[in-house]
Each structure stands twice: as structure tokens, then as C-alpha cells.
Scaffold this motif. Structure first.
Motif, PDB file in Angstrom:
ATOM      1  N   PHE B 524       0.825  -1.203   0.000  1.00 28.54           N
ATOM      2  CA  PHE B 524       0.000   0.000   0.000  1.00 28.54           C
ATOM      3  C   PHE B 524       0.863   1.259   0.000  1.00 28.54           C
ATOM      4  CE2 PHE B 524      -3.917  -2.177   2.047  1.00 28.54           C
ATOM      5  CZ  PHE B 524      -4.285  -2.626   0.787  1.00 28.54           C
ATOM      6  N   ALA B 525       0.346   2.278  -0.650  1.00 26.21           N
ATOM      7  CA  ALA B 525       1.099   3.530  -0.763  1.00 26.21           C
ATOM      8  C   ALA B 525       1.005   4.357   0.510  1.00 26.21           C
ATOM      9  CB  ALA B 525       0.578   4.335  -1.952  1.00 26.21           C
ATOM     10  N   PHE B 526       0.095   3.936   1.419  1.00 25.81           N
ATOM     11  CA  PHE B 526       0.016   4.683   2.671  1.00 25.81           C
ATOM     12  C   PHE B 526       0.390   3.786   3.831  1.00 25.81           C
ATOM     13  CE2 PHE B 526      -4.325   4.630   0.640  1.00 25.81           C
ATOM     14  CZ  PHE B 526      -4.587   3.301   0.891  1.00 25.81           C
ATOM     15  N   ARG B 543       7.226  17.015   6.347  1.00 27.67           N
ATOM     16  CA  ARG B 543       7.013  16.886   4.900  1.00 27.67           C
ATOM     17  C   ARG B 543       6.052  15.751   4.557  1.00 27.67           C
ATOM     18  NH1 ARG B 543      12.545  16.161   2.220  1.00 27.67           N
ATOM     19  NH2 ARG B 543      11.224  16.210   0.373  1.00 27.67           N
ATOM     20  N   VAL B 545       2.860  13.643   3.694  1.00 25.94           N
ATOM     21  CA  VAL B 545       1.605  13.906   3.004  1.00 25.94           C
ATOM     22  C   VAL B 545       0.533  13.096   3.748  1.00 25.94           C
ATOM     23  CG1 VAL B 545       0.360  13.671   0.825  1.00 25.94           C
ATOM     24  CG2 VAL B 545       2.818  14.224   0.819  1.00 25.94           C
ATOM     25  N   HIS B 546      -0.361  13.804   4.439  1.00 27.39           N
ATOM     26  CA  HIS B 546      -1.359  13.132   5.276  1.00 27.39           C
ATOM     27  C   HIS B 546      -2.654  12.886   4.514  1.00 27.39           C
ATOM     28  CE1 HIS B 546       0.735  13.463   9.169  1.00 27.39           C
ATOM     29  NE2 HIS B 546       1.254  14.557   8.635  1.00 27.39           N
ATOM     30  N   VAL B 547      -3.239  11.718   4.742  1.00 30.28           N
ATOM     31  CA  VAL B 547      -4.572  11.433   4.214  1.00 30.28           C
ATOM     32  C   VAL B 547      -5.564  11.916   5.272  1.00 30.28           C
ATOM     33  CG1 VAL B 547      -6.154   9.610   3.466  1.00 30.28           C
ATOM     34  CG2 VAL B 547      -3.702   9.423   2.984  1.00 30.28           C
ATOM     35  N   PRO B 550      -8.372   8.545   6.436  1.00 25.51           N
ATOM     36  CA  PRO B 550      -7.939   7.160   6.195  1.00 25.51           C
ATOM     37  C   PRO B 550      -8.943   6.169   6.784  1.00 25.51           C
ATOM     38  CG  PRO B 550      -6.696   8.104   8.002  1.00 25.51           C
ATOM     39  CD  PRO B 550      -7.531   9.216   7.436  1.00 25.51           C
ATOM     40  N   HIS B 555      -3.049   3.831   7.999  1.00 24.03           N
ATOM     41  CA  HIS B 555      -3.033   4.252   6.594  1.00 24.03           C
ATOM     42  C   HIS B 555      -3.050   5.770   6.476  1.00 24.03           C
ATOM     43  CE1 HIS B 555      -4.818   0.213   4.964  1.00 24.03           C
ATOM     44  NE2 HIS B 555      -3.594   0.093   5.418  1.00 24.03           N
ATOM     45  N   MET B 558       1.062   9.070   3.499  1.00 26.79           N
ATOM     46  CA  MET B 558       1.621   8.496   2.277  1.00 26.79           C
ATOM     47  C   MET B 558       3.077   8.130   2.584  1.00 26.79           C
ATOM     48  SD  MET B 558      -0.941   8.522   0.395  1.00 26.79           S
ATOM     49  CE  MET B 558      -0.356   8.056  -1.231  1.00 26.79           C
ATOM     50  N   ARG B 588       6.462   4.219  -5.611  1.00 28.73           N
ATOM     51  CA  ARG B 588       6.663   5.643  -5.359  1.00 28.73           C
ATOM     52  C   ARG B 588       6.710   5.940  -3.866  1.00 28.73           C
ATOM     53  NH1 ARG B 588       2.657   8.650  -9.741  1.00 28.73           N
ATOM     54  NH2 ARG B 588       2.671   6.941 -11.212  1.00 28.73           N
ATOM     55  N   TYR B 590       6.276   9.553  -1.280  1.00 29.25           N
ATOM     56  CA  TYR B 590       5.567  10.825  -1.387  1.00 29.25           C
ATOM     57  C   TYR B 590       6.049  11.776  -0.302  1.00 29.25           C
ATOM     58  CZ  TYR B 590       2.532   7.387  -3.620  1.00 29.25           C
ATOM     59  OH  TYR B 590       2.051   6.365  -4.392  1.00 29.25           O
ATOM     60  N   TRP B 592       6.099  16.298   0.705  1.00 28.75           N
ATOM     61  CA  TRP B 592       6.059  17.691   0.286  1.00 28.75           C
ATOM     62  C   TRP B 592       7.493  18.134   0.059  1.00 28.75           C
ATOM     63  CZ3 TRP B 592       1.734  19.451  -1.361  1.00 28.75           C
ATOM     64  CH2 TRP B 592       0.531  18.985  -0.837  1.00 28.75           C
ATOM     65  N   PRO B 613       2.388  17.279  -4.053  1.00 27.43           N
ATOM     66  CA  PRO B 613       3.646  16.828  -3.431  1.00 27.43           C
ATOM     67  C   PRO B 613       4.553  16.142  -4.459  1.00 27.43           C
ATOM     68  CG  PRO B 613       1.823  15.398  -2.793  1.00 27.43           C
ATOM     69  CD  PRO B 613       1.224  16.520  -3.591  1.00 27.43           C
ATOM     70  N   GLU B 615       6.483  13.056  -5.962  1.00 28.39           N
ATOM     71  CA  GLU B 615       6.364  11.596  -5.980  1.00 28.39           C
ATOM     72  C   GLU B 615       7.618  11.072  -6.655  1.00 28.39           C
ATOM     73  OE1 GLU B 615       2.629  10.229  -7.607  1.00 28.39           O
ATOM     74  OE2 GLU B 615       1.506  11.746  -6.487  1.00 28.39           O
TER      75      GLU B 615
END
Lengths: 346, 849
Positions: B524-526, B543, B545-547, B550, B555, B558, B588, B590, B592, B613, B615
Motif C-alpha cells: 500500500f502507498a500509505f 514533509r 503527506v497526510h490522508v 484514512p 493508513h 503516504m 513511489r 511521497y 512535500w 507533493p 512523488e
């Protein structure tokens, strides 16, 4: 003198019997008929001989020398035959485990992605991708999702917290590969003929849904593109990917970015329409959505809908992968169990 | 949404009965997706009407009644447990001996505590036709469905009196563009056009009623385009008749009382939400459609206390809000058993406002669901309102006494339609007369402008019809796609294939890592923020990147690193078996950017890209020997050097020659003594490799003492797609010279190697400047074309305990000639001397052996 030659010959023959290898044979050769060999040395005394004696010695010398040469040659042949014979007696057990670097494996999703990409490349499509963290404008607005329409709810969107107050409030994890369509149309002029392939995210997790999954999407924008061309392309794809002769059918449906919209089904490649377990006894496999690109989408992307038309289609890679490899559970794709992975050697 | 086939059948002007399977096919071809079809009512066929002739208490049980029941032919004795057995003459639903009821019950003759019972008197729940299980059904003439001519008398089959009991129920998924299909009439309309029949006449005539403009005041016309209020008086609130209760039950609605049931019935039929207020509870008996005052309170009829905002549209009386418009009514003015007068609301509220209010207060009602999607504000609204009026009159004995139709409806859209567009979009043509039949059948007003063009006005309950393509879709839906040809077009201009070198590089790296023995995973990407802490040195928490939303906290961020995902998989494997685990992922990360403004973007998407952001692609490999001491596989040890090998191999696979050097900035997540960085000549550092720090391993569920090796490549730093230039082949063989250096064991060989290379380059170039005529240079002559090779790492006799002797071989050559022993002898000696000088600070005792 001839007697001494004869004695030398006999001594040589006795010595030859004991020669067991090439090196000793060469040494023996040098010892008798080399420049300073015992036979050759006997020739030094020729000056002291009478013409008759010299003549007789000459004849005898040549005979002995030839006999030695022949003896050496025979022995050499014997030794090389013997060595070859012994070499051929060697035995190695090749049924022991072979020595080789163990290969790893490719994820089945990688295989599906590659197979699809190469199929569509052969059909004249470029393969494109874009960012996973996408702006709502490309994920929704440009795709004719109206700002306050319930169609947005159906996407189960993951939102991304913006950074500070400088960036926009509308960042999402892309919910489909369609923003790639937007990006491509913005960057190019028709004809645009691409497939977009990649990871997408939706806020949904159960037996048949993963919050991260994969999609492929096709887009063709040009003068004179119609729904009939979409059907032709889908037939070409299924034929090329699963083998010829599989029918494709379209069923009207709704996706905000196409109008008209249709779901598309493919005749089940496993039973070829005869109904089986895979197609749940229907003869058809539901693949995905499709339709004619909505004029609003074309217009927003700087393409004049009065001149150009286009179609788009999309479907999920994960389900396709499960179908191809007979994988019963979606979670197997993402948990990284080597007992699953090793079944897909590279 | 649940749809009753019997109901649909009733709305179609067509005698031939429709089977569920047939409707399934038709609806699917119309773009209305059928998820499920269920038969309903099977088992009710044997239930008949029985008349109570007498009733007496059971001699042995207080709660049982012994009933003598006339079944139309004879009198039978039945024991009944319900508290509401009617007096003699009352009619009930009776399941005689031999019945098999829908709930699975089989009725036989039995003795109940010593009293014979031959059959059962039924409740709704036993027949699965309703939710009322508190007592048996007591039948009255009102319960008979409208239009049924069979008389209610003992012996009549129940299903003849209420045919809706036998039904097929379809579960549909209605796409969000079709609010008109959220009612039986909309579905029936589609079917009628498809089947070329008409809808059964259902239009009601508006009664002539006194206008009462004071009844409704619209103060927010932008949010409410129309409000029809009817006043009904002399209402008797009571349960609805059986036929209505059955119908509501079939489509999943709960019967409450006649007033509420009627609004629900019309909702299910017209797809139009209505609301009935108890008029006596409305201050001044009137309503005001207005925005709420901030903080104004209201109690919804489900009991929820709502604090309104000034963006909420409410239906208020003269004093206070009585309903959240289009979402839910209020408790204060809801219909109760004492209600005698109603204010019946049929209104149009603008979709975005309803949606916002529903979301704000956490409601998702049948009403808000429809208003959000857009209901009609024209004829369909009038009709829905009249339909409810008629039903209330019939079921509740009420009579309409006044009306106010506050009508500020939006204008209908007109669409210019060219007949040629059908073929332009679909690739096949549809006959003009057929196209017109379809559009008109769907309620679109069609007016011919000329031979080739029409002006079309879609009905108000089809907000999805806005442009020409929408009308083409309607024609396509009804006409069907079965006869669509497959006709490929040729691109109007050549399409030049674009190559993506970075993507190709990734694919080749994936192949290389798999060939190196690793198994590819997709993680998973997160991940969770705590999983990323070990990598903060590279990408700080600032830096991340927050979901925002989630599914679980693990999760929420990122990923900034691929290792957590690989470790998750390792944990999963280690918990299940003891085998070695060697994994990789190309994916990838992720983050900022450190400086958002410093990034340069070009092209038409630059404005958006600037807000996103970074990637970046990474290729990561993880090696673990397994729990039960697998230290090697096929003779190759699983260790940090194997991790190096996998990554160097991968680089080699894409034509890059990587080397592992001591880490200039060591990674905190790797073992301080077992790590290095991967570098490329002329590029710099492109990755790192090493053994995982014991603390990183301790944080995971792994066997004690597990050693895990990890390496990664930073793909954004790898050069892509360079065409290699040919170098002329050497004419003469090269010459090799060896040197064995005695070195401390702790000194990395890589340092010595670079020192030797630097020294050789300096010495040879100095020499070249003195004798420019074809001077010796380092030659690509060793294994794998290396100029300097390491041949041996010797430890043991003759070498001090903490030292080792590394044997190096250097290859020399000149362009046109063979280098001589003597010239090399001298140069080689100087090179060794220089190199030793260079490493002496780290290895004071270095010496050539």
C-alpha cells in the motif's frame, strides 16, 4: 659401430616400454635423437671412419633413427589414446541439484500491466501515467463531476491534507486513472490515442475491495471517432489479449465524463460464452465502463467538441489478474506472502 | 432500490404479464442495473379468509383462544395465541391444514395442550407480508386492493383479494444521473418506451379548491422553486389497509399509519418525497420556507436534536422550524394518532442545498437521496401531490379544503438537436420517427425546426438531459446497442508513439531484481506515521503527506520509504513459515518538497502540478535468511553483500556500473557498521544498502536475533537512456601487475580501491605529460572489464591479527604498442606508494607485501 647403434636401439626400446606420459616420451626422444642425443653423438665418430665403414654406418644409422622415430610416434599415439580413454571413463552425477542462481518472481499485477500495455502499444496507443496525489480539478471538475453532485460520493474519495494555506484545499488520492486523460488532452492535440495505467485509491475495504487498486483506461480523440469505433477497439483488444472470436457487448450506463456511457462485457474467455463458474453461469464477464467523451470534458481540455469526438473505456487490473491466474482472494495481491508470489516465476 | 414487479405491471397499459427474468434483460439493456430478483409470497396461495363463529378461552392456557372458524365450506376448530381474535363475524386470514407458509412453517392438524387445532390464523409476519407480529390480521373490505372485484367472504383466497402478495421484487442500482428512476413510475416509463406500449392512465384531475396564499411563504426562492401545500381536514389516523401495507413491505418500507404510509407510497411510486404536517401543531397553521437562524434548534422526527445553521433551509411555522427542507420532518408537527388536519407538502428543493444540509447533520434519508439528485418541479410534482390527496381521502376519510401552490419554478432547458448527430456519435443511424417516438415516450417535448433539426424540451424530472449527447444516449438506451456495428476508424493524422525512458528503466529494474532472486510485492502507498519515524533523517515529519480520512490510522500517511511495506510483508511471512524471504518493490514515495516554490514546472498542467507533493520512484530489496538458520541459498550466503549484489546486478542490467562505498551520511535505520552507499561514476550516490538496525527489527514481530538486509535505489537519480559510444579496440595486449597490501580489517576495500584508482590516474597522467607519445594508461582488461581488481582477501599466517592482506591487480596498456616491463615497473611502484600515502591517515601501518 653398427653394433653400438643396435645396442642403443635395444636400450631405447627397453626404455620406451616404461614411458607413461608425454613429458617422459619427449625426454626420451631428446635423449636419443635430439641434437645431443646418444644416437646423434655416434655420428661425430663418422669422420674417423673409412668410406666403406662410413657408408655402412650411414645406412645403419638411418635405419636405427627411423626405428626410434617410429617407436616414439607409436608410443605417443598410444599415450594419447590411453589418456582419452581414461578421460572418457570420468563420471559426474548431473542428477544432483543443479548449481544456478535462484530466480525470484514478478508480481502478477506486473505481468498483467505489461501484457495489457504491450497489447495496446501494438494497437497504436501510448502508455501514460500521472501523479497519485491529484488535484480535485483533474480528478473531478475536468471530468464533468459537478461540484455538489452525488456522483462524487460514489467515488469514496481519500482526501489529502493540503500543506499550509498556500496550496489548494482540494487534493485527493486519485480515484481513477481518468485524470491522466485530462493531463494528456491538455498537453497534446488530437489525434490522442493513449492508455493510462496505474494505481488508484478508494475509501472502501472488504472482501472484494482494496483501498488501493489498479486501473487501465483507453482514450481516443480524433475527427470522426464514434461508439462503433469503441466497439471495434474493444473487440480488437479482447481478440489480441484473450484470443480471437470473443464477442463484446455494451450496456447503457452512467459515468459523468462520458455521454453516452456504457458498461462493456466480454464473452467469457474461459468457456467462450458456454457459461461456467468464472462467468457465474452468464457467459459474460463484466469488464468496465466506457462511452463517448463528454463534450464538457473535451472543451475543458481545450479540444473543440464541434470538430472532435472521442471515446474512453476503463477497467480494473486487479480483477483481471485474479481472473487470469485463478486467484480467489483479492488480499493475496497485497500481502506479499512468498508462497503466493513464488507461483509467478519470472 | 427495491422495485415490485406487480406494481410496475399495474402502471403499464399492457395485459401480457411480465416475468422477472424478462424485466431483468429489458432493464439491463436500458441501463438500469438489476442486482437481484426475488420471488415473494410463495406459500400464501393456500391462505383463505375465515370467519370467526365463536371463541372461548383455552381450558388450560390463559393466553390461548379456541376459535370455531368457518372456512367457506365447514367450521373448523383452531387454537390461536393472538390477543386480538375478533368477535364472532370477524374475518381473519386462515392457513388450513396442509399449508406451507412463506416463513417455513408447515401447518398440520395437532393438539395444543389437549385441544385439537386444525389450521392456523395468521399474522403479517408469518406470511412475510408485513412487520406487525403483535396479532393476527383482522380483515375489512378496505383491505381488498383497489380494482379487485372478488368479494371478501369466508373461503376466498387471500392472494385474490390482495394480488400484490404474489410478486417478484427487483433490486436495482440506479446511477446518480437518474432521479426519475427512483420510483416505480420512472421505471415503468422506460419499460413502456422499450416495449412500445403506453403507461396506464394515472393522471389525477386537480380538484377545485379555494386558494389560500397565506398558507405558504417562500422566503428563499433560490433554494425552493415550488411548494404545493394542501390542507386536509377530518382525517382519521389509523393503520393503512392490507393492500397498501403489503406493497410498502415489498419495497422495503415500514407501514406506520395511513398518513405517513401515503407519503411513502407516493415516494415509491413517483420518486417524489412528500411530507405531512399535523396542521394543528403549526403555529398559525401555515409554513414559511426560509433559511434557519444560526443556532436555531429543531428536533427531527427520529429524535435527533439538530442545531441549525444559516445555510440550512427549513420549513418553519410562524414561530419555529418544523422540518429540515427535503431531509427530515420535525418531531413537533409530526402526524400522531390525534391528528385531525394535515398540511401536505409537495415541494422542489434545489439539490446542492439539500445535499449540504443532509451532510452537515449526518442524515441520509429517502427524501434527501432523491432531492440531492434532482426531482421534478413541474407536472410530476403536481401529480404526486394529487395522488397523495386522493389516497388520503380514500384511506383517511379526509377532504382537501384549501391549496396554495407557491410556484417560482426554474425554466425548462431547451436543447437543439440535429438528427445527423446520432450517427456522428454512435456510428450508426436511428430512424427519425423512431428517435422521436423514444424521446416523446420519455417525456421530452419535441418540436421540429426543420427537416434535420429539432428543438427538444426535457421534462423537469430529468435533470440529466442537458445537451444533445444526453438525448442521443436516451435514443441509444431505448433503441439498444445490440445492432451496433464495430467499425474502426483510422487516425486522421499519424500518431507518433512516445517513449518513456524512465518507465522503461523501471521495467528493466523490476526484471533484474526478480532475476537476482527476489520476489516482487505490491504494498500500500500509505502507512502509519509511526512506521516512518526511522526515516525522518531523510524526510522529516513536516514533509509528510497526510490522508485526511484514512480507513485506519495505519493508513494515515503516504509512505516516505518503501521499507515499512516490505517489513509488513516480511512479518506476514515470518508469522506463517520459517523460509527465507527475499522481496523487492519498485514504487513511489511521497513528500512535500522542502521548498514548494523552488520547483520548476512547465506545460499546461504546471499550475496544478505546483500544488502537488513530490512523488519519487524507489526500488527496494529486502533479504532475510529465515528463522531456522538458512544462512545461504544455493551456495550464496544471504547477507548484506548479497543485498549489494542484487542492487549492483540491477544497475548492471540497465547498463550502469554501480559501486558500494562507505556511507558519507550513514542512515540511522541501518546498522552503523554494516552499511554503505551505492554510487555511480559521474552521478554520485544513487542508493544505500546495509543490514537493518536492531532497533528497527525489534519494533517488528520477527524472530529474536533476526538479521534483515536492505538496499534501495533512488530511481530519480539514475541516468536514463544514454547511447553508448564505441571505443576502438586495443591493438596490443595489456600488462598486469599485482600488489598485496596489508591493511586494517576495518578499512573498507572500496576506500583502498578508490585510492589506487586516484593514484593511478594521477601518476599516469603526470607521466603522460612528460612523454606524450602513446603513454601507458589503465586498461579495461580484468574480469568485467575492470582496470583494478580485488583478487583475494587473505587473513591468517603472516598477517597480524587485526589486519588482512588484499591482493589487487592493475591492468596497463598503451594505444599502439605493448607497454614494457621496465616502464610499468616504475610507474606501478609510484602508484602503490601514492595510494598508500593517501590511506595512511586511516591505516598507518599499511604496507605493500
Amino acid at each position: 659401430m653398427p653394433d653400438r647403434l643396435q645396442q642403443q636401439l635395444e636400450a631405447f626400446e627397453r626404455a620406451l616400454e616404461g614411458v607413461r606420459d608425454e613429458d617422459s616420451l619427449y625426454a626420451l626422444q631428446v635423449a636419443y635423437i635430439g641434437r645431443k642425443g646418444s644416437i646423434s653423438l655416434l655420428r661425430r665418430d663418422m669422420g674417423k671412419m673409412s668410406p666403406d665403414q662410413r657408408k655402412q654406418f650411414g645406412v645403419e644409422f638411418n635405419r636405427v633413427k627411423r626405428a626410434i622415430e617410429a617407436g616414439i610416434e607409436t608410443r605417443r599415439q598410444f599415450l594419447s589414446d590411453d589418456a582419452r580413454r581414461r578421460e572418457l571413463e570420468r563420471f559426474e552425477d548431473l542428477t544432483m541439484p543443479p548449481r544456478r542462481p535462484e530466480f525470484g518472481s514478478l508480481h502478477p499485477l506486473t505481468r498483467t500491466r505489461r501484457a495489457l500495455a504491450s497489447t495496446f502499444r501494438r494497437m497504436g496507443f501510448d502508455v501514460e501515467d500521472g501523479p497519485h496525489v491529484e488535484h480535485g480539478r483533474y480528478n473531478f471538475d475536468f471530468l464533468n463531476f459537478l461540484p455538489d453532485h452525488p456522483a462524487r460520493d460514489e467515488q469514496d474519495t481519500f482526501f489529502v491534507e493540503p500543506r499550509g494555506d498556500t496550496s489548494s484545499r482540494e487534493l485527493v488520492l486519485r480515484t481513477h486513472t481518468s485524470p491522466i486523460q485530462v493531463r494528456t488532452m491538455l498537453a497534446r492535440t488530437p489525434p490522442v490515442r493513449i492508455i493510462a495505467l496505474g494505481t488508484v485509491f478508494r475509501r472502501d475495504e472488504d472482501r472484494t475491495h482494496s483501498p488501493m487498486f489498479h486501473q487501465i483506461e483507453g482514450l481516443y480523440v480524433d475527427r470522426g471517432v464514434t461508439m462503433a469505433d469503441l466497439k471495434a477497439t474493444l473487440l480488437q483488444f479482447t481478440g489480441s489479449f484473450f484470443g480471437p472470436g470473443l464477442d463484446v457487448r455494451l450496456r447503457p450506463s452512467f459515468f459523468p465524463f462520458v455521454e453516452p456511457g456504457a458498461e462493456f462485457d466480454m464473452q467469457c474467455p474461459f468457456c467462450r460464452g458456454a457459461r461456467c463458474v468464472v462467468c457465474k453461469q452468464t457467459g459474460w464477464i463484466e469488464l468496465g465502463g466506457s462511452g463517448m467523451v463528454h463534450p464538457n470534458v473535451l472543451r475543458d481540455c481545450g479540444i473543440d467538441p464541434a470538430v472532435y469526438t472521442g471515446w474512453a473505456f476503463g477497467f480494473g487490473l486487479d480483477r483481471m489478474t485474479m481472473l487470469l491466474h485463478d486467484v480467489p482472494k483479492l488480499r493475496y495481491l497485497f500481502e506479499g506472502d512468498i508462497r503466493f508470489l513464488e507461483q509467478f516465476p519470472c | 432500490m427495491l422495485i415490485s414487479l406487480a406494481w410496475i405491471q399495474e402502471l403499464l397499459d399492457r395485459d401480457a404479464p411480465l416475468a422477472g427474468a424478462e424485466v431483468d434483460t429489458l432493464l439491463t439493456s436500458l441501463g438500469l442495473e438489476v442486482d437481484d430478483i426475488k420471488r415473494a409470497g410463495a406459500g400464501c396461495e393456500t391462505v383463505i379468509v375465515g370467519e370467526v363463529r365463536s371463541k372461548a378461552p383455552h381450558p388450560k392456557a390463559d393466553k390461548l383462544t379456541v376459535v370455531q372458524l368457518f372456512d367457506g365450506a365447514s367450521v373448523v376448530q383452531v387454537v390461536c395465541g393472538a390477543p386480538n381474535v375478533p368477535e364472532p363475524g370477524g374475518l381473519v386470514a386462515f392457513a388450513p391444514v396442509g399449508s406451507a407458509l412463506p416463513n417455513g412453517m408447515e401447518i398440520g392438524a395437532r393438539s395444543i395442550r389437549g385441544v385439537d387445532s386444525r389450521g392456523m390464523i395468521c399474522s403479517e409476519t408469518e406470511l412475510l407480508i408485513g412487520d406487525d407480529g403483535d396479532g393476527i390480521m383482522v380483515l375489512t373490505p378496505e383491505d381488498v386492493a383497489p380494482g379487485v372485484s372478488v368479494a371478501l367472504k369466508p373461503g376466498t383466497r387471500l392472494v385474490e383479494l390482495v394480488p400484490g402478495i404474489l410478486d417478484e421484487v427487483l433490486e436495482l442500482s440506479i446511477t446518480p444521473n437518474r432521479p426519475d428512476a427512483l420510483g416505480h413510475l420512472g421505471i415503468a416509463r422506460d419499460l413502456a418506451v422499450k416495449l412500445r406500449c403506453s403507461l396506464a392512465p394515472h393522471e389525477e384531475q386537480a380538484p377545485s379548491l379555494p386558494q389560500a396564499p397565506e398558507l405558504v411563504t417562500i422566503e428563499a426562492p433560490a433554494r425552493c422553486g415550488r411548494y404545493i401545500g394542501h390542507v386536509l381536514e377530518d382525517i382519521t389516523v389509523r393503520p393503512s389497509p392490507l393492500w397498501m401495507r403489503v406493497r410498502l413491505h415489498r419495497v422495503g418500507l415500514r407501514a406506520i399509519n395511513n398518513c405517513v404510509d401515503v407519503t411513502n407510497y407516493v415516494l415509491a411510486e413517483y420518486g417524489h418525497p412528500l411530507h405531512a404536517f399535523d396542521r394543528a401543531k403549526l403555529a398559525e397553521g401555515r409554513v414559511v420556507v426560509r433559511l434557519a437562524a444560526p443556532g436555531e434548534p429543531m428536533t427531527a422526527l427520529d429524535g435527533t436534536a439538530v442545531e441549525l445553521t444559516d445555510e440550512d433551509l427549513v420549513i418553519a411555522d410562524a414561530r419555529a422550524p418544523q422540518a429540515l427542507a427535503g431531509v427530515m420532518g420535525g418531531a413537533d408537527s409530526m402526524v400522531s394518532p390525534d391528528t385531525r388536519a394535515l398540511l401536505l407538502e409537495a415541494a422542489y428543493f434545489a439539490p446542492p442545498g439539500v445535499r449540504a444540509s443532509a451532510r452537515r447533520h449526518g442524515f441520509n434519508t429517502d427524501s434527501s437521496y432523491r432531492f440531492e439528485r434532482g426531482v421534478g418541479f413541474a407536472e410530476s410534482l403536481t401529480q404526486a401531490s394529487l395522488r397523495a390527496l386522493r389516497l388520503l381521502e380514500r384511506l383517511g376519510g379526509g377532504r382537501a379544503v384549501a391549496i396554495c401552490d407557491a410556484d417560482q419554478r426554474p425554466a425548462l432547458l431547451q436543447i437543439a438537436f440535429r438528427l445527423a448527430s446520432i450517427e456522428r456519435v454512435l456510428g450508426f443511424s436511428v430512424d427519425a420517427a423512431e428517435a422521436r417516438r423514444i424521446l416523446e415516450g420519455l417525456g421530452v417535448a419535441v418540436e421540429a425546426v426543420d427537416e434535420h433539426a429539432w428543438r427538444c424540451t426535457p421534462p423537469a424530472n430529468r435533470p440529466d438531459l442537458a445537451i444533445e449527447e444526453d438525448l442521443i444516449e436516451e435514443i441509444m438506451r431505448v433503441h439498444g446497442l445490440e445492432d451496433m456495428p464495430a467499425r474502426a476508424t483510422v487516425p486522421s493524422e499519424p500518431v507518433v508513439e512516445r517513449v518513456h525512458p524512465a518507465a522503461e528503466l523501471r521495467e528493466r529494474l523490476i526484471d533484474a531484481l526478480a532475476e537476482a532472486g527476489l520476489r516482487e510485492i505490491v504494498a500500500f502507498a500509505f502507512t502509519g506515521a509511526e512506521r516512518l519515524t526511522p526515516f525522518e533523517q531523510e524526510i522529516g515529519a513536516g514533509r509528510y503527506v497526510h490522508v485526511s480520512n484514512p480507513l485506519r490510522s495505519q493508513h494515515g500517511v503516504m509512505r516516505t520509504h518503501l521499507l515499512p511495506g516490505l517489513l509488513d510483508s516480511l512479518e506476514h511471512n515470518a508469522a506463517r513459515h520459517a523460509r527465507p524471504v527475499q522481496l523487492f518493490e519498485v514504487g513511489r514515495i511521497y513528500a512535500w518538497p522542502e521548498n514548494q516554490e523552488s520547483r520548476v514546472f512547465t506545460g499546461p498542467t504546471a499550475e496544478i502540478d505546483r500544488l502537488l507533493p513530490d512523488e519519487r520512484w524507489r526500488a527496494a530489496a529486502l533479504l532475510y535468511g529465515g528463522a531456522s538458520g538458512f544462512s545461504e541459498l544455493q551456495g550464496t550466503p544471504i547477507d548484506a553483500r548479497a543485498a549489494c549484489g542484487a542492487l549492483i546486478h540491477a544497475l548492471a542490467r540497465v547498463g550502469l556500473r554501480g559501486v558500494v562505498r562507505p556511507a558519507t551520511t550513514p542512515a540511522a535505520y541501518l546498522h552503523p557498521g554494516v552499511q554503505g552507499e551505492i554510487a555511480l561514476d559521474g552521478v554520485g550516490v544513487v542508493g544505500r544498502v546495509g543490514e537493518l538496525h536492531p532497533e528497527v527489527i525489534d519494533a517488528r514481530e520477527l524472530p529474536g536475533g533476526a538479521r534483515v538486509f536492505y538496499g534501495e535505489l533512488w530511481l530519480d537519480r539514475l541516468p536514463v537512456h544514454s547511447v553508448h559510444k564505441f571505443e576502438e579496440l586495443a591493438k596490443m595486449p595489456s600488462t598486469a601487475r599485482d600488489v598485496s597490501l596489508e591493511l586494517p580489517r576495518s578499512l573498507p576495500a572500496g576506500i583502498v580501491l578508490s585510492a589506487l584508482r586516484a593514484a593511478a590516474e594521477r601518476v599516469l597522467s603526470e607521466n603522460a605529460s612528460r612523454s606524450p607519445d602513446d603513454p601507458p594508461t589503465l586498461a579495461r582488461a580484468g574480469a568485467d572489464a575492470r582496470a583494478i581488481e580485488i583478487l583475494e582477501d587473505y587473513r591468517g599466517e603472516g598477517v597480524p591479527e587485526d589486519a588482512r592482506a588484499l591482493l589487487f591487480r592493475l591492468h596497463y596498456a598503451a594505444r599502439e604498442r605493448t607497454v614494457t616491463d621496465t616502464e610499468i615497473q616504475e610507474l606501478h611502484a609510484r602508484i602503490i606508494e601514492r595510494a598508500c600515502e593517501a590511506i595512511r591517515p586511516q591505516a598507518p601501518a599499511v604496507r605493500a607485501r
